[in-house]
Design a protein around this motif. Structure first.
Motif, short mmCIF file in Angstrom:
data_model
loop_
_atom_site.label_atom_id
_atom_site.label_comp_id
_atom_site.label_asym_id
_atom_site.label_seq_id
_atom_site.Cartn_x
_atom_site.Cartn_y
_atom_site.Cartn_z
N UNK A 171 39.08 45.82 25.64
CA UNK A 171 37.72 45.97 26.18
C UNK A 171 37.46 44.97 27.30
N UNK A 172 37.94 43.74 27.12
CA UNK A 172 37.75 42.71 28.14
C UNK A 172 38.53 43.07 29.40
N UNK A 173 39.75 43.55 29.24
CA UNK A 173 40.55 43.96 30.40
C UNK A 173 39.87 45.10 31.15
N UNK A 174 39.25 46.01 30.41
CA UNK A 174 38.53 47.11 31.03
C UNK A 174 37.34 46.58 31.84
N UNK A 175 36.64 45.59 31.30
CA UNK A 175 35.52 44.99 32.02
C UNK A 175 36.00 44.26 33.29
N UNK A 176 37.11 43.55 33.18
CA UNK A 176 37.68 42.87 34.35
C UNK A 176 38.03 43.90 35.41
N UNK A 177 38.65 45.01 35.00
CA UNK A 177 39.00 46.06 35.96
C UNK A 177 37.76 46.65 36.63
N UNK A 178 36.68 46.77 35.87
CA UNK A 178 35.43 47.28 36.45
C UNK A 178 34.88 46.31 37.49
N UNK A 179 34.92 45.01 37.20
CA UNK A 179 34.46 44.01 38.18
C UNK A 179 35.31 44.12 39.45
N UNK A 180 36.62 44.23 39.29
CA UNK A 180 37.50 44.33 40.45
C UNK A 180 37.20 45.60 41.25
N UNK B 275 46.13 45.41 45.48
CA UNK B 275 47.16 45.45 44.44
C UNK B 275 47.35 44.10 43.76
N UNK B 276 47.10 43.00 44.48
CA UNK B 276 47.25 41.66 43.90
C UNK B 276 46.01 41.20 43.15
N UNK B 277 44.88 41.83 43.40
CA UNK B 277 43.62 41.40 42.78
C UNK B 277 43.69 41.34 41.25
N UNK B 278 44.26 42.33 40.56
CA UNK B 278 44.29 42.23 39.10
C UNK B 278 45.07 41.03 38.58
N UNK B 279 46.18 40.69 39.24
CA UNK B 279 46.99 39.58 38.74
C UNK B 279 46.50 38.21 39.22
N UNK B 280 45.57 38.18 40.15
CA UNK B 280 45.04 36.91 40.66
C UNK B 280 43.58 36.76 40.23
N UNK B 281 42.70 37.47 40.90
CA UNK B 281 41.28 37.40 40.58
C UNK B 281 41.03 37.91 39.16
N UNK B 282 41.67 39.01 38.82
CA UNK B 282 41.50 39.58 37.48
C UNK B 282 41.93 38.61 36.40
N UNK B 283 43.04 37.92 36.63
CA UNK B 283 43.52 36.94 35.65
C UNK B 283 42.52 35.79 35.49
N UNK B 284 41.93 35.35 36.59
CA UNK B 284 40.92 34.29 36.51
C UNK B 284 39.68 34.76 35.76
N UNK B 285 39.23 35.98 36.06
CA UNK B 285 38.07 36.52 35.36
C UNK B 285 38.35 36.63 33.86
N UNK B 286 39.53 37.11 33.54
CA UNK B 286 39.92 37.27 32.13
C UNK B 286 39.96 35.92 31.43
#
Length: 191
Positions: A23-32, A99-110
């Motif tokens: 659920x948290x990963x889904x929320x991070x993806x929505x923010x991105x 493409x890098x946003x999930x592994x960078x910004x997304x990781x920080x958000x998570x």
């Protein structure tokens, strides 16, 4: 047994914020996804900065080293080369940033946000007031920079002329003529 309880409590305490769920990963993806336009704009700005610097240098050299009757043609060639560069590079950099946003910004958000905080963040991003504010960004920037330009121009223009003269002297170039020595700071472009 007491040691195990302490270790378990420490593990829970340290992992509470970093714990990632589907659920948290889904929320991070929505923010991105909501921030994708901004991510793409930042990537585009990354390419635009060196292009603008090259263009400014080229304009200066064009005025001082190219015959007046050939300047327009050379300027058009330079602009075409810069446009071709941007057309080739901007899509590549934008796609890479997304493409890098999930592994960078997304990781920080998570890592830094809880599920509840992510839900609140999404509510803020999606709020009509936030959208209205963001839409005004270019207008607010323009009105501010126009006023800054207007109020600093008399102070900055002589400093620009002095800098240009000093640089010309360091480079062993003739002093700029009065006609060429009026470079004003570029008026800010609206976004």
């Amino acid at each position: 047994m007491k040691k195990l309880v302490v270790i378990a409590l420490l593990a829970l305490a340290s992992g509470a914020q970093a714990e990632s769920t589907a659920a948290k990963k889904e929320l991070v993806n929505k923010v991105l996804l909501l921030q994708q336009t901004g991510i793409e704009q930042e990537a585009q700005a990354l390419v635009a900065r060196p292009v603008m610097m090259m263009l400014q240098r080229a304009e200066m050299i064009l005025k001082s080293n190219v015959a007046a009757d050939k300047r327009e043609a050379v300027a058009k060639q330079i602009q075409a080369d810069l446009k071709q560069f941007e057309d080739e590079v901007v899509p590549l950099v934008r796609a890479r940033a997304v493409s890098l946003a999930p592994s960078t910004v997304g990781a920080l958000l998570d890592e830094k946000f809880t599920e509840d905080e992510l839900k609140q963040l999404i509510a803020i991003i999606e709020s009509p007031i936030n959208r209205k504010y963001l839409q005004m960004g270019g207008e607010m920037q323009k009105v501010l920079l126009d006023k800054v330009f207007e109020q600093t121009k008399p102070t900055i223009e002589p400093k620009i002329r002095a800098l240009e003269l000093a640089i010309s002297k360091h480079l062993g170039l003739p002093a700029p003529s009065a006609a060429n020595a009026k470079p004003a700071p570029a008026k800010p472009a609206s976004k």
